[in-house]
Design a protein around this motif. Structure first.
Motif, short mmCIF file in Angstrom:
data_model
loop_
_atom_site.label_atom_id
_atom_site.label_comp_id
_atom_site.label_asym_id
_atom_site.label_seq_id
_atom_site.Cartn_x
_atom_site.Cartn_y
_atom_site.Cartn_z
N TYR A 137 0.84 -1.21 0.00
CA TYR A 137 0.00 0.00 0.00
C TYR A 137 0.87 1.26 0.00
O TYR A 137 0.55 2.25 -0.67
N PHE A 138 1.96 1.23 0.76
CA PHE A 138 2.82 2.41 0.90
C PHE A 138 3.63 2.72 -0.36
O PHE A 138 4.18 3.82 -0.49
N THR A 139 3.74 1.74 -1.25
CA THR A 139 4.53 1.95 -2.49
C THR A 139 3.66 1.91 -3.74
O THR A 139 4.16 2.09 -4.85
N ALA A 140 2.35 1.68 -3.55
CA ALA A 140 1.46 1.53 -4.71
C ALA A 140 1.22 2.87 -5.42
O ALA A 140 1.13 3.92 -4.78
N ASP A 141 1.11 2.80 -6.75
CA ASP A 141 0.84 3.98 -7.55
C ASP A 141 -0.63 4.02 -7.97
O ASP A 141 -0.97 4.50 -9.03
N THR A 142 -1.50 3.50 -7.07
CA THR A 142 -2.93 3.46 -7.36
C THR A 142 -3.65 4.57 -6.60
O THR A 142 -3.06 5.22 -5.71
N LYS A 143 -4.92 4.76 -6.91
CA LYS A 143 -5.71 5.80 -6.25
C LYS A 143 -5.80 5.54 -4.75
O LYS A 143 -5.59 6.45 -3.93
N ILE A 144 -6.11 4.27 -4.38
CA ILE A 144 -6.22 3.92 -2.96
C ILE A 144 -4.86 4.02 -2.29
O ILE A 144 -4.74 4.54 -1.17
N GLY A 145 -3.81 3.51 -2.96
CA GLY A 145 -2.47 3.55 -2.40
C GLY A 145 -2.01 4.97 -2.09
O GLY A 145 -1.49 5.25 -1.01
N LYS A 146 -2.24 5.87 -3.02
CA LYS A 146 -1.82 7.27 -2.83
C LYS A 146 -2.62 7.94 -1.70
O LYS A 146 -2.07 8.74 -0.95
N ARG A 147 -3.90 7.59 -1.62
CA ARG A 147 -4.72 8.18 -0.55
C ARG A 147 -4.23 7.69 0.82
O ARG A 147 -4.16 8.48 1.77
N ILE A 148 -3.91 6.42 0.90
CA ILE A 148 -3.37 5.88 2.16
C ILE A 148 -2.06 6.56 2.52
O ILE A 148 -1.85 6.97 3.67
N GLN A 149 -1.18 6.71 1.55
CA GLN A 149 0.12 7.35 1.80
C GLN A 149 -0.04 8.78 2.29
O GLN A 149 0.74 9.25 3.13
N ASN A 150 -1.06 9.48 1.81
CA ASN A 150 -1.30 10.87 2.20
C ASN A 150 -1.98 10.99 3.56
O ASN A 150 -1.72 11.93 4.31
#
Length: 429
Positions: A225-238
């Motif tokens: 999740y922390f390295t994903a370039d997806t919509k959900i991944g980026k939202r989690i990272q933020n």
């Protein structure tokens, strides 16, 4: 972090007691990470009834350190921790009093295992530490000594964490972290996650759960999740503030808890997973001649299913196997009425095989096992246990079981898992 504490005192006048022994176990919610145990010279006599109760006498304490000599170690081990104790108001009051004598203001959040037990174990007859842990099948050694009582409190607290379906304890911890401004970076979060099976909760800076998931390797899944370039991944990272987790010891409990936690908490990023994964079922039907048969169809809420599956291929394979069993069990030359009677008996055998069982599986560590309980066809919940006595004794099992909703989905998850896997032991209940 939690600091599980037990204190023995001299007894005597309120707010004039002295500490004679202290035990602190630092617990991260999964395992013990530090501990401190020490006798303490209170510099005042111990009351005779306390000597009789604890076995600690004045002679034993002559060479023990005075409180000011261990105060720094207590501050260090309890830093950023919530104080947990059985009757926390007593232990916390005495600890604050000793620090106040040194001119130090010792301020912590507290959790009381007496109050938590009353909420989460409402059917227990008494909440005194000794009788309570015995009713739960938890062994206790060195009763009325700080180390023994603190260890029993730690084991009790682990059970209460598991039973806290509303996550009241966990939310208290997160509020404490937010209050203290502890916002770890992504790499720090990953470093503190286990590589074991369980469920995880991703929280934002308000402490709200934004995503719940499960994995056989929690750290690896969060890393994705922390390295994903997806919509959900980026939202989690933020948005991620912290990640909490619960080790389950095995995949089946993780599947059940993930499903229930998503339905209960409704995290904003789990919308798709709120739907059932079971799409096809095997149902009882009759052919044009009135002869019973099994058939595969899309899930039909109006009819009772024999078994549910995630796709049509799995359901068809199960049907093929059951038809082979039927051919072996039921003679072909029977009358229609006799055939149908034996067919229904065969179906009842399938249903009864899940009616009253305990599913014993791996626990969260090498000395522990887990168990799921099915009673009269209903899912009662699960528990973790160290001794077979805990699941073979109905009164103890009733106290340690972590209740979960008996839903069609939970029953199907269990049946589907037992059909697909062979990593468990089935015990008649």
């Amino acid at each position: 972090m939690y600091a599980i504490i037990d204190i023995e005192t001299t007894g005597g006048q309120f707010n004039a007691e002295g500490i004679t022994e202290i035990a602190i176990y630092k617990f991260d919610g999964v395992e013990l990470v530090d501990q401190f145990i020490s006798l303490v010279n209170p510099e005042i006599p111990i009351q005779p009834f306390v000597v009789k109760l604890t076995g600690i006498n004045n002679a034993m304490l002559r060479t023990a350190p005075k409180f000011y000599e261990i105060a720094k170690r207590i501050i260090e081990i309890t830093q950023d921790c919530i104080i947990v104790a059985h009757n926390a108001s007593f232990d916390y009051r005495v600890l604050k009093m000793e620090f106040k004598r040194l001119g130090y203001d010792f301020m912590k959040q507290t959790l009381c295992t007496v109050e938590l037990s009353k909420q989460l174990l409402p059917d227990v007859k008494t909440y005194s530490l000794g009788k309570l842990v015995r009713s739960l099948g938890i062994p206790i050694a060195d009763r009325h000594r700080a180390s023994g009582d603190a260890m029993a409190t730690l084991k009790l607290f682990k059970l209460l964490l598991s039973k806290d379906l509303e996550k009241t304890i966990l939310r208290t911890l997160i509020k404490n972290e937010i209050k203290n401004g502890i916002s770890p970076k992504l790499l720090d979060i990953l470093e503190n996650l286990p590589t074991t099976v369980g469920i995880f909760y991703i929280h934002n800076e308000k402490g709200e759960i934004i995503l719940i998931g499960r994995s056989n390797n929690i750290r690896k899944k969060i890393s994705q999740y922390f390295t994903a370039d997806t919509k959900i991944g980026k939202r989690i990272q933020n948005e991620v503030f912290t990640v909490t987790f619960e080790e389950t010891g095995n995949e089946l409990i993780a599947l059940l808890k993930e499903r229930e936690e998503i339905i209960h908490n409704k995290p904003v990023l789990n919308k798709v997973q709120r739907k059932s994964a079971f799409l096809f079922g095997v149902y009882l039907d009759k052919d044009v001649k009135g002869k019973y048969q099994l058939e595969v169809r899309k899930i039909d809420g109006r009819k009772k299913d024999i078994y549910l599956f995630k796709n049509q291929q799995e359901a068809a394979f199960y049907l093929h196997k059951k038809n082979e069993e039927l051919t072996e069990k039921i003679p072909s030359d029977l009358s229609l009425e006799e055939y149908n009677i034996q067919f229904l008996a065969f179906v009842k055998e399938i249903e009864d095989s899940f009616s009253n069982i305990i599913v014993s599986m791996k626990g969260r560590n090498i000395s522990e096992k887990s168990a799921l309980i099915m009673e009269n066809g209903a899912f009662k919940g699960y528990c973790f246990y160290d001794l077979n006595y805990q699941i073979s004794n109905p009164s103890v099992l009733k106290n340690i079981v972590i209740q979960m909703p008996n839903t069609k989905d939970s029953r199907n998850i269990i049946k589907y898992y037992l059909y697909k896997k062979n990593d468990c032991k089935i015990i008649p209940y």
